[in-house]
Design a protein around this motif. Sequence first.
Motif, PDB file in Angstrom:
ATOM      1  N   LYS A   2       0.834  -1.197   0.000  1.00 20.88           N
ATOM      2  CA  LYS A   2       0.000   0.000   0.000  1.00 20.88           C
ATOM      3  C   LYS A   2       0.873   1.253   0.000  1.00 20.88           C
ATOM      4  O   LYS A   2       1.946   1.268   0.591  1.00 20.88           O
ATOM      5  CB  LYS A   2      -0.892  -0.017   1.237  1.00 20.88           C
ATOM      6  N   ALA A   3       0.415   2.306  -0.645  1.00 22.75           N
ATOM      7  CA  ALA A   3       1.131   3.580  -0.678  1.00 22.75           C
ATOM      8  C   ALA A   3       0.204   4.690  -0.193  1.00 22.75           C
ATOM      9  O   ALA A   3      -0.985   4.697  -0.535  1.00 22.75           O
ATOM     10  CB  ALA A   3       1.625   3.893  -2.085  1.00 22.75           C
ATOM     11  N   ILE A   4       0.753   5.617   0.620  1.00 23.55           N
ATOM     12  CA  ILE A   4      -0.008   6.775   1.079  1.00 23.55           C
ATOM     13  C   ILE A   4       0.899   8.000   1.043  1.00 23.55           C
ATOM     14  O   ILE A   4       2.125   7.881   1.039  1.00 23.55           O
ATOM     15  CB  ILE A   4      -0.592   6.579   2.493  1.00 23.55           C
ATOM     16  N   GLU A  23       1.147  -5.511   6.106  1.00 27.30           N
ATOM     17  CA  GLU A  23       1.883  -5.357   4.852  1.00 27.30           C
ATOM     18  C   GLU A  23       2.666  -4.052   4.909  1.00 27.30           C
ATOM     19  O   GLU A  23       2.236  -3.108   5.565  1.00 27.30           O
ATOM     20  CB  GLU A  23       0.940  -5.336   3.641  1.00 27.30           C
ATOM     21  N   PRO A  24       3.804  -3.997   4.239  1.00 30.06           N
ATOM     22  CA  PRO A  24       4.567  -2.752   4.223  1.00 30.06           C
ATOM     23  C   PRO A  24       3.750  -1.612   3.605  1.00 30.06           C
ATOM     24  O   PRO A  24       2.933  -1.833   2.716  1.00 30.06           O
ATOM     25  CB  PRO A  24       5.784  -3.072   3.352  1.00 30.06           C
ATOM     26  N   VAL A  25       3.981  -0.412   4.113  1.00 33.55           N
ATOM     27  CA  VAL A  25       3.309   0.786   3.603  1.00 33.55           C
ATOM     28  C   VAL A  25       4.380   1.747   3.090  1.00 33.55           C
ATOM     29  O   VAL A  25       5.302   2.111   3.813  1.00 33.55           O
ATOM     30  CB  VAL A  25       2.481   1.476   4.711  1.00 33.55           C
ATOM     31  N   VAL A  26       4.254   2.152   1.830  1.00 37.91           N
ATOM     32  CA  VAL A  26       5.162   3.135   1.244  1.00 37.91           C
ATOM     33  C   VAL A  26       4.580   4.516   1.516  1.00 37.91           C
ATOM     34  O   VAL A  26       3.422   4.776   1.198  1.00 37.91           O
ATOM     35  CB  VAL A  26       5.310   2.929  -0.275  1.00 37.91           C
ATOM     36  N   VAL A  27       5.385   5.384   2.121  1.00 35.56           N
ATOM     37  CA  VAL A  27       4.968   6.763   2.344  1.00 35.56           C
ATOM     38  C   VAL A  27       5.621   7.600   1.248  1.00 35.56           C
ATOM     39  O   VAL A  27       6.840   7.579   1.076  1.00 35.56           O
ATOM     40  CB  VAL A  27       5.382   7.263   3.743  1.00 35.56           C
ATOM     41  N   ARG A  32       6.642  10.767  -4.763  1.00 37.24           N
ATOM     42  CA  ARG A  32       7.729   9.795  -4.915  1.00 37.24           C
ATOM     43  C   ARG A  32       7.903   8.990  -3.630  1.00 37.24           C
ATOM     44  O   ARG A  32       7.745   9.536  -2.533  1.00 37.24           O
ATOM     45  CB  ARG A  32       9.035  10.519  -5.241  1.00 37.24           C
ATOM     46  N   PRO A  33       8.230   7.695  -3.747  1.00 40.15           N
ATOM     47  CA  PRO A  33       8.463   6.888  -2.542  1.00 40.15           C
ATOM     48  C   PRO A  33       9.542   7.525  -1.677  1.00 40.15           C
ATOM     49  O   PRO A  33      10.580   7.950  -2.172  1.00 40.15           O
ATOM     50  CB  PRO A  33       8.934   5.544  -3.097  1.00 40.15           C
TER      51      PRO A  33
END
Length: 60
Positions: A2-4, A23-27, A32-33
């Motif tokens: 997931k990305a936020i 699950e890992p979360v991309v901030v 951009r990550p």
Amino acid sequence: MKAISARAAKYNFGRMIDTARGEPVVVEKHGRPFVVVMAVEEYEKLTGDTVLPSQNKGDA
């Protein structure tokens, strides 16, 4: 994974860490990550390091 946005992470921190337990979360910052938040157990598996409790009773 997931990305936020960083803004959403700031205002929904509790929800973000609950999600990161599963699950890992991309901030993302400016689209951009920027960082990945993940469960301690997953981090330990990836790195082989053990994360110990902080001795600091205040904020990190």
